[in-house]
Design a protein around this motif. Structure first.
Motif, short mmCIF file in Angstrom:
data_model
loop_
_atom_site.label_atom_id
_atom_site.label_comp_id
_atom_site.label_asym_id
_atom_site.label_seq_id
_atom_site.Cartn_x
_atom_site.Cartn_y
_atom_site.Cartn_z
N ILE A 65 0.83 -1.20 0.00
CA ILE A 65 0.00 0.00 0.00
C ILE A 65 0.87 1.26 0.00
CG2 ILE A 65 -1.72 1.31 1.35
CD1 ILE A 65 -2.81 -1.40 2.29
N TRP A 91 1.67 2.47 -3.44
CA TRP A 91 0.66 3.11 -4.27
C TRP A 91 0.80 4.62 -4.18
CZ3 TRP A 91 -3.92 -0.28 -2.08
CH2 TRP A 91 -3.77 -1.59 -2.56
N PRO A 127 -3.25 6.36 -2.51
CA PRO A 127 -4.28 5.45 -1.96
C PRO A 127 -5.42 6.22 -1.29
CG PRO A 127 -2.35 5.47 -0.53
CD PRO A 127 -1.99 6.28 -1.75
N LYS A 155 -6.86 -1.70 -7.61
CA LYS A 155 -6.19 -2.59 -6.68
C LYS A 155 -6.59 -2.18 -5.28
CE LYS A 155 -2.09 -1.46 -8.15
NZ LYS A 155 -0.62 -1.41 -8.33
N CYS A 196 -6.18 1.85 -4.65
CA CYS A 196 -4.93 2.41 -5.13
C CYS A 196 -5.01 3.87 -5.57
CB CYS A 196 -4.39 1.56 -6.29
SG CYS A 196 -5.55 1.44 -7.69
N SER A 197 -6.23 4.37 -5.79
CA SER A 197 -6.34 5.75 -6.30
C SER A 197 -7.71 6.35 -6.00
CB SER A 197 -6.12 5.76 -7.82
OG SER A 197 -7.17 5.06 -8.47
#
Length: 355
Positions: free
Chosen positions: A129, A132, A135, A181, A206-207
Motif C-alpha cells: 500500500i 501506491w 491510496p 487494486k 490504489c487511487s
C-alpha cells in the motif's frame, strides 16, 4: 517477578492470594525429556506485548463464558464446543527460554488470534500500500437489518462488491476499465437501541479514481433502498498504518455504547452485547471477511515448522491471577493486572439479553 504463594496448588486447587516479588528460579538446567513444539513461537523480549496478550486472554475468557451460555440456551452444541476451544486457546504454553510456544484456536472470536491475524496482514500489505502513489480509504455501508436478515444481507453485499470489481476487470481486459487494486474487510456493528446490525465494508484502494468508481457502482447496484449516498465516505490515506489497522479490525466491535452517542458525549460505560456478538460471529461463518483484489502478494519464505526443546518450562493460564503461572516455580509470566474499569466492564456490563 511476582509469584503465586507456595501454599497454592497448581492443579485442582484454588488460587486465593499472591506472594511477594521474588527472584526467578533457574529451571532450565534440570533434566527433562525432550519435546517438539510447532511454529516459530513468540519472543519474550517485549514485556508490554506479553502483558497485552494476558489482557486479551482475560477479555476473551470472560466473553467466551457468556457466549457459551448463549449457545447453550439456543441448544447449539457445536458452537458451545467451538467456544470452549477458544476459551482454552493459549491456556498452556511452553517457555523455551527466549521464546514461548503454544497452540492457537484461530477462531475469529478469539482476541489473541485476531491480534496475530492483524499483525500478519499489516506485515504483508503495508509495503504494498505504501507503494501506491495515491491510496484512498473508502467505506461502503448498507441499511441496518434485524438478526434474522443478517446472514443473507452479508452474502448479498459481498456478492455485490465482487460483481462491481469483476465488471471493471472485464472492461479493463477490453481496454476500457481503470486499474483497481485494493483490500477490503467486512464489519458489522450492533445498535442496542434499534436492535439492528449495521453492515459495512472498509476498503483501501490504489487511487481516488478507483474509490470514486467503486462508490458510484455501489450506489447504482444497491439503490436507495439499501444504501444512501451520504454514508459512503471516502478520503485520501494520510496515515497508512492507522488506516490499514482500521481495515483489518475484528469484524465486530466488542464494546458498544448502549446510548449510541459519540465518544465525547458518553455518560455511561460501554457494554458487551454477547447475544448480538454471537449472531454476528455465526452470520460471518464461512464467509471471506478480508480480501485483496487486483494484485498478487509476493512469495513468502516457508516458516520453521517444528523445534526440539531439551530445556523448557511449562506454564498454565490461571484466570484468578490473570496470568500464566509456572508449574514448577509458581511464578507469574507477565505480572499483568487488569484495571478496575476493565474488571467492571467484564463483571457487570456483559448484556445477556437474547432478544
Amino acid at each position: 517477578m511476582a509469584k503465586v504463594s507456595n501454599s497454592i496448588a497448581l492443579t485442582g486447587g484454588q488460587f486465593n492470594t499472591l506472594g511477594q516479588i521474588g527472584t526467578r528460579k533457574n529451571v532450565f538446567g534440570t533434566s527433562k525429556l525432550p519435546i517438539i513444539v510447532k511454529g516459530e513461537g513468540t519472543q519474550k523480549i517485549d514485556v508490554k506485548a506479553l502483558a497485552n496478550k494476558a489482557k486479551k486472554k482475560v477479555i476473551t475468557q470472560a466473553i467466551i463464558l457468556s457466549l457459551i451460555d448463549v449457545a447453550i440456551q439456543r441448544n447449539e452444541p457445536e458452537r458451545v464446543k467451538a467456544y470452549w476451544n477458544t476459551y482454552h486457546c493459549q491456556s498452556r504454553i511452553i517457555d523455551g527460554g527466549d521464546r514461548l510456544y503454544g497452540n492457537y484456536c484461530k477462531n475469529r472470536f478469539c482476541t489473541i488470534c485476531l491480534g496475530n491475524r492483524k499483525a500478519e496482514i499489516i506485515n504483508k500489505y503495508l509495503p504494498i500500500i505504501k507503494g501506491w502513489p495515491d491510496p484512498y480509504f473508502l467505506t461502503l455501508t448498507s441499511r441496518a437489518v434485524p438478526a434474522r436478515k443478517l446472514k443473507d444481507r452479508m452474502r448479498r453485499i459481498i456478492l455485490s462488491l465482487r460483481k462491481i470489481l469483476n465488471k471493471n476487470k472485464k472492461r479493463q481486459q477490453r481496454g476500457k476499465g481503470i486499474e483497481i487494486k485494493g483490500i477490503r474487510s467486512l464489519e458489522s456493528n450492533f445498535n442496542p437501541i434499534a436492535k439492528t446490525y449495521n453492515l459495512h465494508f472498509h476498503l483501501i484502494v490504489c487511487s481516488k479514481e478507483a474509490a470514486e468508481y467503486i462508490q458510484m457502482e455501489w450506489l447504482k447496484k444497491c439503490t436507495s433502498k439499501f444504501a444512501l449516498e451520504p454514508y459512503q465516505p471516502m478520503r485520501k490515506v494520510q496515515d497508512t498504518i492507522h488506516d490499514l489497522i482500521e481495515v483489518v479490525k475484528y469484524g465486530s466491535k466488542i464494546f458498544t455504547d448502549p446510548t449510541m452517542k459519540k465518544k465525547a458525549k458518553r455518560t455511561v460505560s460501554p457494554h458487551i452485547y454477547v447475544a448480538a456478538f454471537h449472531n454476528i460471529i455465526w452470520a460471518m461463518d464461512g464467509l471471506r471477511i478480508f480480501e485483496r483484489f487486483g494484485f498478487n502478494l509476493p512469495p513468502r519464505p516457508k516458516k520453521r515448522k517444528q523445534t526440539l526443546l531439551t530445556q523448557y518450562e511449562k506454564l498454565v493460564f490461571v484466570p484468578e491471577v490473570f496470568d500464566w503461572v509456572s508449574q514448577e516455580t509458581a511464578e507469574l509470566l507477565t505480572g499483568y493486572q487488569p484495571s478496575a474499569e476493565l474488571l467492571g466492564l467484564l463483571g457487570e456490563n456483559i448484556d445477556m439479553d437474547l432478544e
